[in-house]
Design a protein around this motif. Structure first.
Motif, PDB file in Angstrom:
ATOM      1  N   LYS A  48       0.918  -1.058  -0.060  1.00  0.00           N
ATOM      2  CA  LYS A  48      -0.048  -0.142  -0.056  1.00  0.00           C
ATOM      3  C   LYS A  48       0.773   1.380   0.000  1.00  0.00           C
ATOM      4  O   LYS A  48       1.890   1.480   0.730  1.00  0.00           O
ATOM      5  CB  LYS A  48      -0.907  -0.120   1.205  1.00  0.00           C
ATOM      6  CG  LYS A  48      -1.996  -1.020   1.386  1.00  0.00           C
ATOM      7  CD  LYS A  48      -2.878  -0.828   2.317  1.00  0.00           C
ATOM      8  CE  LYS A  48      -3.810  -1.728   2.591  1.00  0.00           C
ATOM      9  NZ  LYS A  48      -4.668  -1.387   3.489  1.00  0.00           N
ATOM     10  N   ASP A  53      -2.257   0.933  -4.421  1.00  0.00           N
ATOM     11  CA  ASP A  53      -2.583  -0.246  -3.498  1.00  0.00           C
ATOM     12  C   ASP A  53      -2.387  -1.381  -4.424  1.00  0.00           C
ATOM     13  O   ASP A  53      -3.285  -1.826  -5.178  1.00  0.00           O
ATOM     14  CB  ASP A  53      -3.903  -0.008  -2.835  1.00  0.00           C
ATOM     15  CG  ASP A  53      -4.041  -1.037  -1.827  1.00  0.00           C
ATOM     16  OD1 ASP A  53      -3.429  -2.138  -1.694  1.00  0.00           O
ATOM     17  OD2 ASP A  53      -5.003  -0.852  -0.922  1.00  0.00           O
ATOM     18  N   HIS A  55      -2.951  -4.452  -3.366  1.00  0.00           N
ATOM     19  CA  HIS A  55      -4.223  -5.322  -3.298  1.00  0.00           C
ATOM     20  C   HIS A  55      -5.125  -5.205  -4.311  1.00  0.00           C
ATOM     21  O   HIS A  55      -5.578  -6.304  -4.654  1.00  0.00           O
ATOM     22  CB  HIS A  55      -4.764  -4.974  -2.027  1.00  0.00           C
ATOM     23  CG  HIS A  55      -3.824  -5.388  -0.735  1.00  0.00           C
ATOM     24  ND1 HIS A  55      -3.157  -4.155  -0.145  1.00  0.00           N
ATOM     25  CD2 HIS A  55      -3.550  -6.587  -0.102  1.00  0.00           C
ATOM     26  CE1 HIS A  55      -2.285  -4.792   0.769  1.00  0.00           C
ATOM     27  NE2 HIS A  55      -2.522  -5.978   1.005  1.00  0.00           N
ATOM     28  N   SER A  73      -3.947  -6.517   4.147  1.00  0.00           N
ATOM     29  CA  SER A  73      -5.305  -6.271   4.142  1.00  0.00           C
ATOM     30  C   SER A  73      -6.038  -7.458   4.529  1.00  0.00           C
ATOM     31  O   SER A  73      -6.218  -8.384   4.245  1.00  0.00           O
ATOM     32  CB  SER A  73      -6.081  -5.761   3.151  1.00  0.00           C
ATOM     33  OG  SER A  73      -5.302  -4.336   2.471  1.00  0.00           O
TER      34      SER A  73
END
Length: 102
Positions: A48, A53, A55, A73
């Motif tokens: 991040k 990010d 993710h 996360s």
């Protein structure tokens, strides 16, 4: 190193795919979803940042054949990642730095 050794070195816990992780050799580490050379042996660290990010690219990477992930996360839903091995850490950037120091 194998994935189980890496998970131990970074203080992570498996949230998917722990069984057999000791036999999975990591060939490369990536933090950039655009530069995956060998998806089968690549461990992707989802970092991040201020403007990005990592993710958000997990689904795309999975579709490209990446199956090894380190994420930070807790709320990520990975139901479609049936073949993935996922290690969760409190902070994936610190985990990557810790692995480099290891």
């Amino acid at each position: 190193m194998n994935l189980k050794e890496i998970a131990r070195a970074v203080g992570g816990r498996f949230i998917r795919g722990e069984q057999g992780a000791g036999e999975v050799e990591v060939q490369a580490i990536s933090i950039d979803s655009r530069q995956i050379v060998d998806p089968a042996g690549c461990l992707f660290f989802a970092i991040k940042g201020v403007r990005h990010d990592g993710h958000q690219y997990l689904g795309d990477l999975y579709q490209k054949g990446v199956r090894l992930f380190v994420i930070s996360s807790a709320c990520i839903d990975l139901p479609e990642f049936q073949e993935a091995r996922v290690v969760q850490v409190p902070d994936s950037l610190k985990a990557l730095q810790g692995l480099a120091a290891f």
